[in-house]
Design an enzyme around this catalytic site. Structure first.
Site, PDB file in Angstrom:
ATOM      1  CD1 TRP A 184     -12.141  -4.616 -63.277  1.00  0.00           C
ATOM      2  CD2 TRP A 184     -11.655  -5.279 -65.485  1.00  0.00           C
ATOM      3  NE1 TRP A 184     -13.038  -3.824 -64.388  1.00  0.00           N
ATOM      4  CE2 TRP A 184     -12.744  -4.174 -65.644  1.00  0.00           C
ATOM      5  CE3 TRP A 184     -11.481  -5.924 -66.820  1.00  0.00           C
ATOM      6  CZ2 TRP A 184     -13.419  -3.958 -66.738  1.00  0.00           C
ATOM      7  CZ3 TRP A 184     -11.877  -5.650 -67.948  1.00  0.00           C
ATOM      8  CH2 TRP A 184     -12.729  -4.596 -67.925  1.00  0.00           C
ATOM      9  CE  LYS A 206      -9.451   1.952 -66.684  1.00  0.00           C
ATOM     10  NZ  LYS A 206      -9.842   1.017 -67.329  1.00  0.00           N
ATOM     11  CG  ASP A 246      -6.294  -6.541 -69.052  1.00  0.00           C
ATOM     12  OD1 ASP A 246      -6.210  -5.549 -69.832  1.00  0.00           O
ATOM     13  OD2 ASP A 246      -7.491  -6.576 -68.352  1.00  0.00           O
TER      14      ASP A 246
END
Length: 420
Positions: free
Chosen positions: A156, A273, A237
């Site tokens: 990311w 999310k 993560d």
């Protein structure tokens, strides 16, 4: 006359000082230039400036319905009703924060994990996953100031920004194989082996962003074993728990393998999310410790860092998520809705692959269904991505990452036209 001359002199002096001060003030920020554009945010900016009525944004990293609108889960609606009026009570914030952390830790390590019962973890609420990563980066800098962070290639894009701003040098390890559009496992293991002992690694436990490529369970066991040999520190993560398989426990398997192998672990969690609360910025940072005494010390240090950064996050989102996680009915409802979202993404992957194969493309599209989670590394080149923008008004990041959080069945034929 003398008095008039003195007044005039004072007035002119004051005027010169004002002009001088104004000039100096104007010059304070003259050396500041524009920051580099964020590769993900810039996609949305370009999309919004496009006047085409048929434009499509495949760069959004959050779940959307078929019309591109954010989805409000029923468990969230029911949770809002349950907490109505209580989120403004100042007295609930500390207990809510503690409850959020405990429930979050259970999600990743297991509800019956000994470390939860024994209090062998230090955890704090964070401003979503980004905030949790930033907190850990600062913690790493304070207590291992000479250390590096190893990031996968690719990862990311914001990971680079987070550790850069914490002044921690970055190293990389190979992960994605462009030829197979899958995991470059041999190279990954080689880079882990060749990294200096006691290195920090950032790992994606499921639904790797941006590739959608995850190691198998057996590969995770090999990775964990090599980490143990090298005494590396794994920092996970966890941004998409539930989106890879639709099963919260299955998506936490990688972390639990490391837990079983005796690693001390750090983990950033986001509920942006998987609960659909992107704008609420609800997250958690947890660090596993050798014992409860160490956990108290580390938690105090994490709280010390948050105090200087933002003191405490807004309580509404924390209260909402902790209510959903701790209420058996709401949690069961959430798991069902999360499973439905994951299944829809799986169906979209299959439909996209079928549509592309019908175009008689010479390319192999197996990777679309082999990859998992919200993202797909399409294999499109920057030139092909640019053509999609210019000819079809389809937007995605320049590396060809597609977000299935936005895809809709009507759009599947378009990306393949660049390859026919």
């Amino acid at each position: 006359m003398m008095m008039m001359m003195m007044i005039k002199s004072i007035h002119n002096t004051a005027r010169r000082r004002f002009v001088s001060t104004s000039a100096a003030a104007i010059g304070w920020w003259d050396h500041v230039g524009r920051a580099p554009k964020d590769p993900i945010m810039s996609v949305t900016e370009a999309f919004l400036s496009d006047t085409s009525p048929n434009k499509i944004n495949l760069g959004v990293g959050a779940y959307r319905d078929d019309d591109g609108r954010p989805v409000v889960l029923q468990c969230v609606r029911d949770g809002e009703t349950k907490i109505a009026g209580t989120e403004f009570l100042e007295s609930v914030s500390a207990s809510v924060s503690s409850n959020l952390v405990e429930e979050s830790v259970k999600l990743i390590y297991g509800k019956d994990a000994d470390l939860v019962k024994e209090g062998r973890f230090a955890g704090v609420q964070a401003l979503s996953g980004t905030g949790a990563c930033r907190l850990f980066a600062e913690f790493q800098k304070r207590f291992y100031p000479q250390s590096n962070i190893y990031l996968s290639v690719p990862t990311w894009s914001n990971h680079h920004n987070i550790w850069r701003d914490a002044h921690i040098p970055q190293r990389t390890f190979r992960y994605y194989h462009p030829g197979s559009k899958g995991l470059h496992f041999a190279a990954l293991m080689d880079d882990i082996k060749n990294a200096p002992d006691r290195s920090f690694f950032l790992l994606h436990p499921c639904a790797h962003n941006p590739t959608g490529v995850d190691p198998t369970e057996e590969q995770w066991r090999e990775i964990s074993n090599l980490f143990r040999v090298k005494n590396h520190f794994p920092f996970f993560d966890m941004a998409y728990q539930g989106f890879a398989s639709g099963d919260l426990d299955k998506d936490a398997k990688a972390i639990r393998i490391f837990l079983e192998d005796g690693h001390l672990i750090g983990c950033a969690q986001s509920f942006a999310k998987n609960v659909g609360l992107y704008g609420h910025r609800v997250g958690c940072l947890s660090v596993l410790c050798a014992d409860a005494k160490q956990a108290v010390a580390i938690k105090s240090q994490l709280q010390h860092i948050t105090r200087a950064m933002y003191s405490s996050p807004p309580v509404h989102g924390i209260l909402l998520v902790s209510t959903i996680l701790s209420d058996p009915h709401l949690k069961e409802l959430w798991e069902k809705e999360l499973k439905a979202m994951a299944n829809r993404i799986h169906r979209m992957r299959s439909s996209l692959r079928e549509s592309l194969e019908k175009l008689d493309s010479h390319l192999n599209w197996d990777h679309i269904t082999n990859q998992v989670g919200m993202f797909c590394f399409s294999g499109l080149s920057p030139d092909q991505v640019n053509r999609l923008v210019k000819e079809f008004h389809i937007y995605m990041t320049c590396d060809g990452r597609i977000s299935y959080g936005r895809c809709d069945y009507k759009e599947f034929e378009l990306p393949g036209k660049c390859n026919t």
